[in-house]
Enzyme design. Structure first.
Site, PDB file in Angstrom:
ATOM      1  N   ASP A  40      -9.522 -69.688   7.109  1.00 57.42           N
ATOM      2  CA  ASP A  40      -8.469 -68.672   7.032  1.00 57.42           C
ATOM      3  C   ASP A  40      -8.950 -67.385   7.685  1.00 57.42           C
ATOM      4  O   ASP A  40      -9.674 -66.589   7.081  1.00 57.42           O
ATOM      5  CB  ASP A  40      -8.097 -68.419   5.572  1.00 57.42           C
ATOM      6  N   ASP A  62     -13.420 -75.544  10.724  1.00 54.30           N
ATOM      7  CA  ASP A  62     -13.460 -76.624   9.746  1.00 54.30           C
ATOM      8  C   ASP A  62     -14.925 -77.001   9.491  1.00 54.30           C
ATOM      9  O   ASP A  62     -15.629 -77.407  10.418  1.00 54.30           O
ATOM     10  CB  ASP A  62     -12.679 -77.810  10.299  1.00 54.30           C
ATOM     11  N   VAL A  63     -15.365 -76.910   8.234  1.00 60.88           N
ATOM     12  CA  VAL A  63     -16.762 -77.218   7.913  1.00 60.88           C
ATOM     13  C   VAL A  63     -17.082 -78.693   8.103  1.00 60.88           C
ATOM     14  O   VAL A  63     -18.252 -79.072   8.214  1.00 60.88           O
ATOM     15  CB  VAL A  63     -17.126 -76.797   6.473  1.00 60.88           C
ATOM     16  N   TYR A 154     -11.699 -85.734  -5.353  1.00 65.05           N
ATOM     17  CA  TYR A 154     -12.516 -84.551  -5.650  1.00 65.05           C
ATOM     18  C   TYR A 154     -13.737 -84.935  -6.477  1.00 65.05           C
ATOM     19  O   TYR A 154     -14.867 -84.538  -6.158  1.00 65.05           O
ATOM     20  CB  TYR A 154     -11.664 -83.522  -6.395  1.00 65.05           C
ATOM     21  N   LYS A 158     -17.681 -84.651  -5.338  1.00 61.66           N
ATOM     22  CA  LYS A 158     -18.613 -83.756  -6.019  1.00 61.66           C
ATOM     23  C   LYS A 158     -19.788 -84.521  -6.633  1.00 61.66           C
ATOM     24  O   LYS A 158     -20.915 -83.996  -6.706  1.00 61.66           O
ATOM     25  CB  LYS A 158     -17.879 -82.941  -7.089  1.00 61.66           C
ATOM     26  N   THR A 189     -10.418 -69.508  -9.723  1.00 64.13           N
ATOM     27  CA  THR A 189     -10.372 -69.395  -8.268  1.00 64.13           C
ATOM     28  C   THR A 189      -8.988 -69.833  -7.793  1.00 64.13           C
ATOM     29  O   THR A 189      -8.237 -70.488  -8.528  1.00 64.13           O
ATOM     30  CB  THR A 189     -11.425 -70.307  -7.609  1.00 64.13           C
TER      31      THR A 189
END
Length: 253
Positions: A40, A62-63, A154, A158, A189
């Protein structure tokens, strides 16, 4: 008195919001030169103002894209000569169970959370080898250890991040490179808020999450940033391969 990160160059992915932004502000106060990576660009401009006049390089991208990460690593080397700290905060969630998750959604979550951590860790290790060592900090999740509903991609990503941190810690300890993972609980967040908003009953979802923490509240990004500062600094010089719980007691309870 110099800050705890004086003379260090720190890269923070996902640095324009949430835990990344809180860490940016704290690391800047502690004297670090900063590299902020985020998709962003508008938020990146805001993040630059949060460095309070310190040296900061903003990188958009983009990582999880290999060519982008390599280009960014080259830009860091040109500007700073390399970097000493990596805090990989960039993350994403689809909030779906396996049958409801499309392949595109699965790949998108893993690309950001896991592949992004891998690519930036690889760049960090290559840089740190020439600087006498450094600290790599990945962000896992309490749900990777406790399990959770309707968030399959997700949680899988993780859990893999935590394992990645451990194996890198063993591989690179002889080079003076420490690798650790932070395991946050539910932290206030934008990512968490968007998850609550997608729930069938957002108010109930929030209340349940609060109730899972023995401390009786959600965590703040600044509290995770303090843990990241500890792992980034020399204060954690004998800490590697750890999963540092910053979860309000979720896993203990």
């Amino acid at each position: 008195m110099p800050g705890r990160l004086a003379g260090k160059v720190a890269v923070i992915t996902g640095g324009a919001s949430g835990i990344g932004l809180a860490s940016l502000r704290l690391f800047a106060r502690e004297g670090a030169d900063l590299v902020i990576v985020d998709r962003d660009i508008a938020k990146l401009a805001d993040a630059d103002r949060d460095t309070a006049g310190g040296s900061c390089l903003l990188l958009e991208g983009d990582v999880g894209d290999e060519e982008t990460v390599e280009r960014h690593a080259a830009a860091i080397a040109e500007r700073f000569g390399g970097f000493d700290v990596l805090l990989a905060c960039a993350g994403w969630s689809s909030r779906k169970s396996v049958p409801d998750t499309t392949l595109s959604e699965w790949e998108g979550v893993l690309n950001t959370n896991l592949t992004g951590s891998f690519l930036w860790s690889r760049a960090a290790i290559r840089s740190m080898r020439g600087r006498g060592g450094g600290s790599v900090i990945l962000i896992a999740s309490q749900l990777a250890f406790a399990g959770g509903r309707r968030n399959a991609a997700y949680l899988a990503s993780k859990g893999a991040v935590a394992s990645l941190a451990r194996t890198m810690a063993v591989d690179h300890a002889p080079e003076g490179i420490r690798v650790n993972a932070i395991v946050p609980g539910a932290i206030r967040t934008p990512l968490l808020e968007s998850g609550f908003a997608r729930a069938d009953d957002p108010v109930a979802a929030r209340a349940w999450s609060v109730s899972r923490h023995p401390l009786g509240r959600l965590g703040e990004p600044e509290e995770v940033a303090q843990a990241a500062l500890f792992l980034a600094s020399g204060e954690s010089s004998f800490t590697t391969g750890s999963c540092l719980m910053v979860d309000g007691g979720w896993l203990a309870g």
